[in-house]
Design a protein around this motif. Structure first.
Motif, PDB file in Angstrom:
ATOM      1  N   PRO A  75       0.798  -1.228   0.000  1.00 20.88           N
ATOM      2  CA  PRO A  75       0.000   0.000   0.000  1.00 20.88           C
ATOM      3  C   PRO A  75       0.830   1.278   0.000  1.00 20.88           C
ATOM      4  N   ASP A  76       2.030   1.235   0.578  1.00 26.67           N
ATOM      5  CA  ASP A  76       2.868   2.434   0.606  1.00 26.67           C
ATOM      6  C   ASP A  76       4.343   2.037   0.498  1.00 26.67           C
ATOM      7  N   PRO A  77       5.195   2.982   0.182  1.00 29.94           N
ATOM      8  CA  PRO A  77       6.626   2.668   0.016  1.00 29.94           C
ATOM      9  C   PRO A  77       7.286   2.160   1.301  1.00 29.94           C
ATOM     10  N   GLU A  78       6.819   2.615   2.443  1.00 28.36           N
ATOM     11  CA  GLU A  78       7.430   2.179   3.708  1.00 28.36           C
ATOM     12  C   GLU A  78       7.183   0.688   3.961  1.00 28.36           C
ATOM     13  N   THR A  79       5.992   0.200   3.631  1.00 24.90           N
ATOM     14  CA  THR A  79       5.689  -1.224   3.778  1.00 24.90           C
ATOM     15  C   THR A  79       6.561  -2.049   2.837  1.00 24.90           C
ATOM     16  N   LYS A  80       6.733  -1.565   1.638  1.00 23.26           N
ATOM     17  CA  LYS A  80       7.590  -2.253   0.675  1.00 23.26           C
ATOM     18  C   LYS A  80       9.024  -2.304   1.176  1.00 23.26           C
ATOM     19  N   LYS A  81       9.520  -1.209   1.697  1.00 22.12           N
ATOM     20  CA  LYS A  81      10.891  -1.151   2.205  1.00 22.12           C
ATOM     21  C   LYS A  81      11.072  -2.099   3.388  1.00 22.12           C
ATOM     22  N   ARG A  82      10.081  -2.142   4.272  1.00 21.43           N
ATOM     23  CA  ARG A  82      10.151  -3.048   5.422  1.00 21.43           C
ATOM     24  C   ARG A  82      10.186  -4.502   4.978  1.00 21.43           C
ATOM     25  N   PHE A  83       9.377  -4.850   3.972  1.00 24.85           N
ATOM     26  CA  PHE A  83       9.383  -6.222   3.448  1.00 24.85           C
ATOM     27  C   PHE A  83      10.721  -6.547   2.807  1.00 24.85           C
ATOM     28  N   MET A  84      11.271  -5.622   2.045  1.00 27.57           N
ATOM     29  CA  MET A  84      12.538  -5.867   1.366  1.00 27.57           C
ATOM     30  C   MET A  84      13.674  -6.065   2.366  1.00 27.57           C
ATOM     31  N   LYS A  85      13.600  -5.398   3.507  1.00 26.89           N
ATOM     32  CA  LYS A  85      14.656  -5.534   4.504  1.00 26.89           C
ATOM     33  C   LYS A  85      14.540  -6.829   5.294  1.00 26.89           C
ATOM     34  N   GLY A 143      11.717  -9.621   4.811  1.00 26.38           N
ATOM     35  CA  GLY A 143      11.134 -10.799   4.171  1.00 26.38           C
ATOM     36  C   GLY A 143      11.925 -11.334   3.004  1.00 26.38           C
ATOM     37  N   LEU A 144      12.473 -10.456   2.187  1.00 30.73           N
ATOM     38  CA  LEU A 144      13.188 -10.892   0.999  1.00 30.73           C
ATOM     39  C   LEU A 144      14.441 -11.707   1.316  1.00 30.73           C
ATOM     40  N   PRO A 145      15.260 -11.321   2.301  1.00 30.63           N
ATOM     41  CA  PRO A 145      16.411 -12.168   2.626  1.00 30.63           C
ATOM     42  C   PRO A 145      16.009 -13.571   3.081  1.00 30.63           C
ATOM     43  N   VAL A 146      14.910 -13.685   3.804  1.00 34.95           N
ATOM     44  CA  VAL A 146      14.449 -15.009   4.243  1.00 34.95           C
ATOM     45  C   VAL A 146      14.037 -15.851   3.033  1.00 34.95           C
ATOM     46  N   ILE A 147      13.325 -15.231   2.097  1.00 33.84           N
ATOM     47  CA  ILE A 147      12.921 -15.945   0.888  1.00 33.84           C
ATOM     48  C   ILE A 147      14.155 -16.383   0.096  1.00 33.84           C
ATOM     49  N   LEU A 148      15.148 -15.507  -0.028  1.00 33.18           N
ATOM     50  CA  LEU A 148      16.372 -15.867  -0.739  1.00 33.18           C
ATOM     51  C   LEU A 148      17.119 -16.999  -0.041  1.00 33.18           C
ATOM     52  N   PHE A 197      21.933 -20.371   6.852  1.00 32.21           N
ATOM     53  CA  PHE A 197      21.956 -19.355   7.907  1.00 32.21           C
ATOM     54  C   PHE A 197      22.954 -18.251   7.573  1.00 32.21           C
ATOM     55  N   PHE A 198      24.154 -18.649   7.120  1.00 31.95           N
ATOM     56  CA  PHE A 198      25.154 -17.648   6.777  1.00 31.95           C
ATOM     57  C   PHE A 198      24.745 -16.837   5.546  1.00 31.95           C
ATOM     58  N   PHE A 199      24.111 -17.487   4.558  1.00 32.42           N
ATOM     59  CA  PHE A 199      23.596 -16.741   3.414  1.00 32.42           C
ATOM     60  C   PHE A 199      22.505 -15.772   3.845  1.00 32.42           C
ATOM     61  N   LEU A 200      21.642 -16.183   4.754  1.00 35.40           N
ATOM     62  CA  LEU A 200      20.586 -15.312   5.257  1.00 35.40           C
ATOM     63  C   LEU A 200      21.185 -14.078   5.921  1.00 35.40           C
ATOM     64  N   ARG A 201      22.199 -14.281   6.734  1.00 37.45           N
ATOM     65  CA  ARG A 201      22.857 -13.142   7.385  1.00 37.45           C
ATOM     66  C   ARG A 201      23.517 -12.226   6.366  1.00 37.45           C
ATOM     67  N   LEU A 202      24.141 -12.828   5.342  1.00 37.23           N
ATOM     68  CA  LEU A 202      24.772 -12.034   4.295  1.00 37.23           C
ATOM     69  C   LEU A 202      23.738 -11.212   3.536  1.00 37.23           C
ATOM     70  N   PHE A 203      22.623 -11.836   3.154  1.00 37.59           N
ATOM     71  CA  PHE A 203      21.575 -11.119   2.437  1.00 37.59           C
ATOM     72  C   PHE A 203      20.985 -10.004   3.288  1.00 37.59           C
ATOM     73  N   MET A 204      20.834 -10.238   4.581  1.00 38.15           N
ATOM     74  CA  MET A 204      20.302  -9.189   5.465  1.00 38.15           C
ATOM     75  C   MET A 204      21.289  -8.028   5.573  1.00 38.15           C
ATOM     76  N   ARG A 205      22.567  -8.339   5.666  1.00 34.64           N
ATOM     77  CA  ARG A 205      23.577  -7.287   5.761  1.00 34.64           C
ATOM     78  C   ARG A 205      23.608  -6.456   4.480  1.00 34.64           C
ATOM     79  N   ILE A 206      23.539  -7.132   3.333  1.00 36.51           N
ATOM     80  CA  ILE A 206      23.511  -6.417   2.058  1.00 36.51           C
ATOM     81  C   ILE A 206      22.252  -5.567   1.962  1.00 36.51           C
ATOM     82  N   GLY A 207      21.113  -6.107   2.384  1.00 32.09           N
ATOM     83  CA  GLY A 207      19.864  -5.350   2.357  1.00 32.09           C
ATOM     84  C   GLY A 207      19.911  -4.127   3.248  1.00 32.09           C
ATOM     85  N   ASP A 208      20.521  -4.276   4.430  1.00 33.66           N
ATOM     86  CA  ASP A 208      20.634  -3.125   5.323  1.00 33.66           C
ATOM     87  C   ASP A 208      21.492  -2.027   4.698  1.00 33.66           C
TER      88      ASP A 208
END
Length: 84
Positions: free
Chosen positions: A5-15, A17-22, A65-76
């Protein structure tokens, strides 16, 4: 229909949800790679395919687990760089 619905929700998901999916999406690829490279050696050591798969599952979970942490760090870094 908009997914977010708004850009903030999208940004929160990308930070968050997306790393978990990856991380989950990469698990079968890691499984096949580890099984192909270490499977014969582990089978020779254990003489049991269930034991070999159990060991491979542990390696895959650790690598995921290590890939998840890497993806989260890159996303941040990616999403926080625009707000400085």
């Amino acid at each position: 229909m908009k997914l977010f619905p708004d850009p903030e929700t999208k940004k929160r998901f990308m930070k968050t949800g997306l790393p978990v999916i990856l991380g989950v999406a990469w698990a079968p690829i890691i499984w096949l790679l580890v099984l192909a490279t270490l499977g014969p050696m582990l089978y020779a050591l254990t003489a049991s395919w269930p034991a070999t798969h159990a060991l491979v599952m542990g390696v895959v979970m650790l690598a995921s687990f290590f890939f998840l942490r890497l993806f989260m760090r890159i996303g941040d870094k990616f999403y926080d760089s625009g707000h400085k």
